[in-house]
Design a protein around this motif. Structure first.
Motif, PDB file in Angstrom:
ATOM      1  N   ARG A  70      -3.445  10.504   1.471  1.00 27.22           N
ATOM      2  CA  ARG A  70      -2.779  10.177   0.600  1.00 27.22           C
ATOM      3  C   ARG A  70      -1.729   9.670   0.645  1.00 27.22           C
ATOM      4  NH1 ARG A  70      -1.928  13.603   6.070  1.00 27.22           N
ATOM      5  NH2 ARG A  70      -2.139  16.466   5.747  1.00 27.22           N
ATOM      6  N   GLY A  71      -0.691   9.782  -0.864  1.00 25.29           N
ATOM      7  CA  GLY A  71      -0.169   9.234  -1.333  1.00 25.29           C
ATOM      8  C   GLY A  71      -0.800   8.784  -2.804  1.00 25.29           C
ATOM      9  N   GLU A  72      -1.053   7.380  -2.585  1.00 19.76           N
ATOM     10  CA  GLU A  72      -1.673   6.883  -4.300  1.00 19.76           C
ATOM     11  C   GLU A  72      -2.662   5.369  -3.985  1.00 19.76           C
ATOM     12  OE1 GLU A  72       2.244   4.632  -6.833  1.00 19.76           O
ATOM     13  OE2 GLU A  72       2.984   7.066  -6.357  1.00 19.76           O
ATOM     14  N   LEU A  73      -3.552   5.487  -4.338  1.00 20.39           N
ATOM     15  CA  LEU A  73      -4.732   3.796  -4.412  1.00 20.39           C
ATOM     16  C   LEU A  73      -4.870   3.932  -5.279  1.00 20.39           C
ATOM     17  CD1 LEU A  73      -7.342   6.984  -2.713  1.00 20.39           C
ATOM     18  CD2 LEU A  73      -6.354   5.444  -1.748  1.00 20.39           C
ATOM     19  N   ASP A  74      -3.991   2.952  -4.611  1.00 19.16           N
ATOM     20  CA  ASP A  74      -4.107   1.677  -5.821  1.00 19.16           C
ATOM     21  C   ASP A  74      -4.342   0.460  -5.361  1.00 19.16           C
ATOM     22  OD1 ASP A  74      -1.978   0.893  -4.952  1.00 19.16           O
ATOM     23  OD2 ASP A  74      -0.674   1.287  -6.507  1.00 19.16           O
ATOM     24  N   CYS A 103       0.940  -1.506  -0.001  1.00 24.98           N
ATOM     25  CA  CYS A 103      -0.122   0.338   0.541  1.00 24.98           C
ATOM     26  C   CYS A 103       0.400   0.972  -0.455  1.00 24.98           C
ATOM     27  CB  CYS A 103      -0.922   0.211   1.340  1.00 24.98           C
ATOM     28  SG  CYS A 103      -2.338   1.348   1.222  1.00 24.98           S
ATOM     29  N   LEU A 104       0.593   2.183  -1.069  1.00 22.96           N
ATOM     30  CA  LEU A 104       1.299   3.115  -0.864  1.00 22.96           C
ATOM     31  C   LEU A 104       0.667   4.544  -0.418  1.00 22.96           C
ATOM     32  CD1 LEU A 104       2.903   3.153  -4.557  1.00 22.96           C
ATOM     33  CD2 LEU A 104       4.150   2.623  -2.544  1.00 22.96           C
ATOM     34  N   ALA A 105      -0.142   4.134   0.337  1.00 25.29           N
ATOM     35  CA  ALA A 105      -1.585   5.337   1.216  1.00 25.29           C
ATOM     36  C   ALA A 105      -1.725   4.990   2.840  1.00 25.29           C
ATOM     37  CB  ALA A 105      -2.727   5.156   0.294  1.00 25.29           C
ATOM     38  N   THR A 106      -1.397   7.012   2.812  1.00 23.26           N
ATOM     39  CA  THR A 106      -2.084   6.484   4.157  1.00 23.26           C
ATOM     40  C   THR A 106      -3.524   7.347   4.018  1.00 23.26           C
ATOM     41  OG1 THR A 106      -1.311   9.090   4.236  1.00 23.26           O
ATOM     42  CG2 THR A 106       0.596   6.472   4.182  1.00 23.26           C
ATOM     43  N   ILE A 107      -3.795   6.657   5.739  1.00 24.32           N
ATOM     44  CA  ILE A 107      -5.291   8.030   5.934  1.00 24.32           C
ATOM     45  C   ILE A 107      -5.000   7.914   7.211  1.00 24.32           C
ATOM     46  CG2 ILE A 107      -6.762   6.574   3.950  1.00 24.32           C
ATOM     47  CD1 ILE A 107      -7.747   4.896   6.198  1.00 24.32           C
ATOM     48  N   ARG A 108      -6.272   9.897   7.388  1.00 27.43           N
ATOM     49  CA  ARG A 108      -6.063   9.814   8.604  1.00 27.43           C
ATOM     50  C   ARG A 108      -7.519  10.160   8.923  1.00 27.43           C
ATOM     51  NH1 ARG A 108      -5.918  15.415  10.119  1.00 27.43           N
ATOM     52  NH2 ARG A 108      -5.267  16.042   8.233  1.00 27.43           N
ATOM     53  N   THR A 109      -8.189   9.401  10.217  1.00 24.83           N
ATOM     54  CA  THR A 109      -9.483   9.918   9.956  1.00 24.83           C
ATOM     55  C   THR A 109      -9.793  10.934  11.647  1.00 24.83           C
ATOM     56  OG1 THR A 109      -9.853   7.973  11.987  1.00 24.83           O
ATOM     57  CG2 THR A 109     -10.091   7.883   9.687  1.00 24.83           C
ATOM     58  N   GLN A 110     -10.982  11.972  11.508  1.00 29.79           N
ATOM     59  CA  GLN A 110     -11.031  13.229  12.512  1.00 29.79           C
ATOM     60  C   GLN A 110     -12.622  13.372  12.627  1.00 29.79           C
ATOM     61  OE1 GLN A 110      -9.642  16.770  11.656  1.00 29.79           O
ATOM     62  NE2 GLN A 110     -10.413  17.688  13.710  1.00 29.79           N
ATOM     63  N   VAL A 111     -13.576  12.916  13.388  1.00 29.97           N
ATOM     64  CA  VAL A 111     -14.375  12.763  13.352  1.00 29.97           C
ATOM     65  C   VAL A 111     -15.077  14.413  13.944  1.00 29.97           C
ATOM     66  CG1 VAL A 111     -16.556  12.415  15.276  1.00 29.97           C
ATOM     67  CG2 VAL A 111     -15.205  10.593  15.060  1.00 29.97           C
ATOM     68  N   ALA A 112     -16.435  14.823  13.188  1.00 30.87           N
ATOM     69  CA  ALA A 112     -16.463  16.034  12.718  1.00 30.87           C
ATOM     70  C   ALA A 112     -17.712  15.738  13.129  1.00 30.87           C
ATOM     71  CB  ALA A 112     -16.612  16.432  11.569  1.00 30.87           C
ATOM     72  N   VAL A 130      -5.608  -3.249   1.456  1.00 26.94           N
ATOM     73  CA  VAL A 130      -5.270  -2.751   2.961  1.00 26.94           C
ATOM     74  C   VAL A 130      -5.338  -1.660   4.126  1.00 26.94           C
ATOM     75  CG1 VAL A 130      -3.099  -4.353   2.454  1.00 26.94           C
ATOM     76  CG2 VAL A 130      -3.350  -1.500   2.577  1.00 26.94           C
ATOM     77  N   LEU A 131      -6.518  -0.475   3.100  1.00 24.79           N
ATOM     78  CA  LEU A 131      -7.696   0.407   4.069  1.00 24.79           C
ATOM     79  C   LEU A 131      -7.950   0.435   4.471  1.00 24.79           C
ATOM     80  CD1 LEU A 131      -5.810   3.004   1.789  1.00 24.79           C
ATOM     81  CD2 LEU A 131      -4.678   2.016   4.740  1.00 24.79           C
ATOM     82  N   ARG A 132      -8.559  -1.372   3.625  1.00 27.42           N
ATOM     83  CA  ARG A 132     -10.507  -1.361   4.349  1.00 27.42           C
ATOM     84  C   ARG A 132     -10.775  -1.124   5.409  1.00 27.42           C
ATOM     85  NH1 ARG A 132     -10.513  -4.679  -0.556  1.00 27.42           N
ATOM     86  NH2 ARG A 132     -11.718  -3.718  -2.047  1.00 27.42           N
ATOM     87  N   GLY A 152      -7.903  15.238  -1.386  1.00 28.74           N
ATOM     88  CA  GLY A 152      -6.828  16.140  -3.077  1.00 28.74           C
ATOM     89  C   GLY A 152      -5.224  15.922  -2.677  1.00 28.74           C
ATOM     90  N   GLU A 153      -4.890  15.136  -1.720  1.00 26.20           N
ATOM     91  CA  GLU A 153      -3.515  14.639  -1.341  1.00 26.20           C
ATOM     92  C   GLU A 153      -3.314  13.900  -1.726  1.00 26.20           C
ATOM     93  OE1 GLU A 153      -1.085  15.929   1.802  1.00 26.20           O
ATOM     94  OE2 GLU A 153      -2.528  17.089   2.489  1.00 26.20           O
ATOM     95  N   VAL A 154      -4.292  12.929  -3.137  1.00 29.63           N
ATOM     96  CA  VAL A 154      -3.821  11.534  -3.423  1.00 29.63           C
ATOM     97  C   VAL A 154      -3.360  12.133  -5.250  1.00 29.63           C
ATOM     98  CG1 VAL A 154      -4.905   9.964  -4.551  1.00 29.63           C
ATOM     99  CG2 VAL A 154      -5.300  10.378  -2.313  1.00 29.63           C
ATOM    100  N   ALA A 155      -2.315  11.223  -4.989  1.00 26.07           N
ATOM    101  CA  ALA A 155      -1.031  11.687  -6.457  1.00 26.07           C
ATOM    102  C   ALA A 155      -1.347  10.782  -7.758  1.00 26.07           C
ATOM    103  CB  ALA A 155       0.322  11.759  -6.036  1.00 26.07           C
ATOM    104  N   PHE A 156      -2.634   9.705  -7.004  1.00 22.69           N
ATOM    105  CA  PHE A 156      -2.230   8.360  -8.143  1.00 22.69           C
ATOM    106  C   PHE A 156      -3.534   7.775  -7.657  1.00 22.69           C
ATOM    107  CE2 PHE A 156      -1.836   4.134 -10.014  1.00 22.69           C
ATOM    108  CZ  PHE A 156      -1.939   4.553 -11.245  1.00 22.69           C
ATOM    109  N   CYS A 157      -4.691   7.481  -8.528  1.00 26.06           N
ATOM    110  CA  CYS A 157      -5.676   6.321  -8.024  1.00 26.06           C
ATOM    111  C   CYS A 157      -6.230   5.610  -9.404  1.00 26.06           C
ATOM    112  CB  CYS A 157      -7.095   7.353  -7.697  1.00 26.06           C
ATOM    113  SG  CYS A 157      -8.273   5.816  -6.835  1.00 26.06           S
TER     114      CYS A 157
END
Length: 179
Positions: free
Chosen positions: A38-42, A20-29, A47-49, A68-73
């Motif tokens: 961020r990164g690449e969603l390929d 996995c070449l992506a990271t995620i950050r969560t925030q309750v709003a 593994v992010l599921r 906005g910060e996903v460079a590739f999908c």
């Protein structure tokens, strides 16, 4: 010398799967959870599921994606997002794309998936203004599920077509008869 079949490594092993070449950050709003990718969603994004599903479970009405910060999908990343959307519909929640860069935006437009992740909020066509959330009724959820299924079929057929399409023949040049 070719490797014998009984010693060949299976493609299902962890070593053979793309990382996995992506990271995620969560925030309750409030009643929603904002997931920033961020990164690449390929193809490695599967593994992010679990983390995405956990973010959905923590929300009351659904998830807002900041891409906005996903460079590739690619289709693998899109499938992860569509799976999250389907899980949200099963729970009576929504998944919206708050922001996305040109790469993700182009993929969403080419596949027709942008409308599946629309905010459904009055006065916010791009999903950036958090007005009152409109939770779809059963008929709308069913319509979206059918649209989701048709989109998946279209993407699958597109993949098959791209793999099996014959390459165009080189143009033939002939000389004009001399007079």
């Amino acid at each position: 010398m070719p490797e014998s079949a009984h010693t060949a490594q299976s493609l299902a092993t962890l070593e053979a799967r793309p990382r996995c070449l992506a990271t995620i950050r969560t925030q309750v709003a409030g009643e929603r959870t904002v997931v920033t990718c961020r990164g690449e969603l390929d193809t490695g994004a599967h593994v992010l599921r679990p983390e995405l599903y956990a973010a959905l479970d923590r929300s009351v009405t659904g998830v807002d994606l900041d891409l906005g910060e996903v460079a590739f999908c690619d289709c693998g990343g899109l499938n992860v997002l569509l799976d999250l959307r389907r899980e949200a519909l099963d729970q009576g929640k929504t998944v919206t794309v708050r922001t996305c860069g040109p790469t993700v935006g182009r993929l969403l437009d080419l596949t027709g998936a942008r409308e599946l992740f629309a905010s459904g909020r009055p006065g916010s066509p791009d999903g950036s203004a958090p007005d009152a959330e409109v939770v779809p009724g059963p008929e709308e959820q069913l319509r979206r599920m059918h649209a989701d299924r048709e989109l998946r079929l279209d993407v699958d057929q597109l993949r098959r077509t791209m793999r099996s399409a014959p390459r165009p023949a080189a143009p033939r040049y002939t000389t004009a008869p001399s007079v």
